[in-house]
Design a protein around this motif. Structure first.
Motif, PDB file in Angstrom:
ATOM      1  N   PHE A 170       0.828  -1.211   0.000  1.00  0.00           N
ATOM      2  CA  PHE A 170       0.000   0.000   0.000  1.00  0.00           C
ATOM      3  C   PHE A 170       0.865   1.265   0.000  1.00  0.00           C
ATOM      4  O   PHE A 170       0.454   2.289  -0.516  1.00  0.00           O
ATOM      5  N   HIS A 174      -4.969   4.323   3.336  1.00  0.00           N
ATOM      6  CA  HIS A 174      -5.886   3.221   3.680  1.00  0.00           C
ATOM      7  C   HIS A 174      -5.210   2.031   4.348  1.00  0.00           C
ATOM      8  O   HIS A 174      -5.831   0.986   4.520  1.00  0.00           O
ATOM      9  N   GLU A 175      -3.933   2.198   4.730  1.00  0.00           N
ATOM     10  CA  GLU A 175      -3.272   1.071   5.391  1.00  0.00           C
ATOM     11  C   GLU A 175      -3.911   0.770   6.753  1.00  0.00           C
ATOM     12  O   GLU A 175      -3.977  -0.386   7.173  1.00  0.00           O
ATOM     13  N   ASP A 178      -7.048  -1.360   6.112  1.00  0.00           N
ATOM     14  CA  ASP A 178      -6.692  -2.735   5.784  1.00  0.00           C
ATOM     15  C   ASP A 178      -6.384  -3.534   7.056  1.00  0.00           C
ATOM     16  O   ASP A 178      -6.885  -4.642   7.240  1.00  0.00           O
ATOM     17  N   MET A 214      -2.914   7.267  -4.860  1.00  0.00           N
ATOM     18  CA  MET A 214      -2.777   6.237  -3.831  1.00  0.00           C
ATOM     19  C   MET A 214      -4.118   5.909  -3.179  1.00  0.00           C
ATOM     20  O   MET A 214      -4.438   4.750  -2.913  1.00  0.00           O
ATOM     21  N   ARG A 217      -6.124   3.786  -5.808  1.00  0.00           N
ATOM     22  CA  ARG A 217      -5.550   2.453  -6.008  1.00  0.00           C
ATOM     23  C   ARG A 217      -5.763   1.568  -4.792  1.00  0.00           C
ATOM     24  O   ARG A 217      -6.200   0.414  -4.899  1.00  0.00           O
ATOM     25  N   ASN A 218      -5.449   2.111  -3.617  1.00  0.00           N
ATOM     26  CA  ASN A 218      -5.549   1.310  -2.407  1.00  0.00           C
ATOM     27  C   ASN A 218      -6.990   1.026  -2.016  1.00  0.00           C
ATOM     28  O   ASN A 218      -7.279   0.018  -1.370  1.00  0.00           O
ATOM     29  N   TRP A 221      -7.726  -2.002  -3.933  1.00  0.00           N
ATOM     30  CA  TRP A 221      -7.037  -3.142  -3.317  1.00  0.00           C
ATOM     31  C   TRP A 221      -7.733  -3.598  -2.039  1.00  0.00           C
ATOM     32  O   TRP A 221      -7.814  -4.797  -1.775  1.00  0.00           O
ATOM     33  N   GLY A 263      -5.439   0.070  -9.598  1.00  0.00           N
ATOM     34  CA  GLY A 263      -5.898  -0.897  -8.610  1.00  0.00           C
ATOM     35  C   GLY A 263      -6.640  -2.060  -9.227  1.00  0.00           C
ATOM     36  O   GLY A 263      -6.493  -3.213  -8.797  1.00  0.00           O
ATOM     37  N   CYS A 268      -3.080  -7.317  -5.536  1.00  0.00           N
ATOM     38  CA  CYS A 268      -2.477  -7.034  -4.236  1.00  0.00           C
ATOM     39  C   CYS A 268      -2.865  -8.171  -3.289  1.00  0.00           C
ATOM     40  O   CYS A 268      -3.717  -8.021  -2.426  1.00  0.00           O
TER      41      CYS A 268
END
Length: 291
Positions: A170, A174-175, A178, A214, A217-218, A221, A263, A268
């Motif tokens: 990532f 958004h980590e 997750d 980011m 994309r995340n 994912w 993404g 991922c």
């Protein structure tokens, strides 16, 4: 029972030496001392560090996720850590009992996985985006939530051993969600505790040049990794609509849709859809995983 031991993890890119020094002083003033303190230079050399602080210099910038994983790896190597406290290098612990209160929370509930601090600026304001719930008008409302704030929080080491660490691919954005979704699916609780405060300058997330790409994309994912198949298009459709309503910048929208396409196009792994019981639990907590 032995009192949970606190390990502190701080990332820096070497551009805030004064703020880092002030943060480390506020950590040293805690009435429950940290058993370990690790500062990671994320692709940057570290300034001189106080005695008792372990430095790790990474040869390249691995992002928030890679840098925090490096800190966790060092804390595991050093040992004597039950709760990892992540702090932004430009933050400040304004109270001296933050770790004492945090330890007490973990002592009282062995299913507590994450404790999210309140982010407050120098004037005591908390931005709406820093309240980890949909109904964000009252930043002082304590309770269980479905995500947490990256700038300041505590993580159970037992939880991390079970769920895995930060999603390294990532890099940034958004980590926390997750990791939160994995924690919830394993039965852990996430508590927003506004009495635990990290003072942090008032900033906008769009200050980061890669923000829009980011984030998009995340977001894709996240859905591909964790959501049951019927929820994936619903979740992504809702967030596409919200982005179109909220984003005023044409260049920002172009970057967002570029990230969205990236993404969709790139994997991922691993894909491990959360249980429907977790979806229901999140719904009862006020945030079903479609928004």
């Amino acid at each position: 029972m032995r009192q949970p031991r606190v390990g502190v993890a701080i990332l820096t890119m070497g551009n805030r030496p004064a703020e880092l020094a002030e943060l480390l002083e506020s950590v040293a003033r805690q009435d429950t001392p940290a058993s370990r303190i690790v500062v990671v230079g994320n692709g940057a050399p570290l300034p001189p560090l106080p005695d008792g602080v372990t430095g790790v210099e990474l040869p390249e910038n691995l992002g928030v996720t890679g840098g925090r994983n490096a800190a966790i790896a060092k804390l595991r190597e050093l040992g004597e850590v039950d709760v990892v406290v992540d702090l932004d290098d430009d933050g400040l612990l304004i109270d001296t009992d933050v770790f004492s209160r945090l330890v007490k929370l973990y002592e009282q509930d062995d299913t507590l996985g994450v404790v999210s601090f309140r982010i407050s600026d120098e004037q005591g304001r908390t931005a709406r985006r820093h309240v980890p719930r949909l109904r964000a008008s009252d930043p002082m409302r304590r309770g269980y939530v479905t995500t947490f704030l990256g700038g300041g929080h505590g993580l159970s080491m037992k939880m991390l051993d079970q769920t895995g660490d930060w999603p390294e691919a990532f890099f940034y954005a958004h980590e926390e969600t997750d990791l939160a979704w994995r924690a919830l699916d394993h039965g852990w609780k996430i508590l927003y505790e506004p009495e635990l405060v990290l003072r942090h300058p008032w900033t906008s997330p769009t200050r980061h040049a890669v923000f829009h790409r980011m984030v998009a994309r995340n977001r894709v994912w996240l859905a591909k990794r964790h959501l049951p198949a019927p929820l994936v298009p619903l979740y992504l459709g809702v967030w596409t609509a919200l982005t179109l309503l909220r984003t005023r910048s044409a260049s920002g929208l172009r970057a967002w849709f570029g990230g969205f396409a990236e993404g969709v196009r790139t994997p991922c792994p691993p894909r491990k859809p959360m249980r429907w019981s977790t979806v229901w639990r999140m719904t009862r907590l006020g945030r079903p995983p479609i928004i």
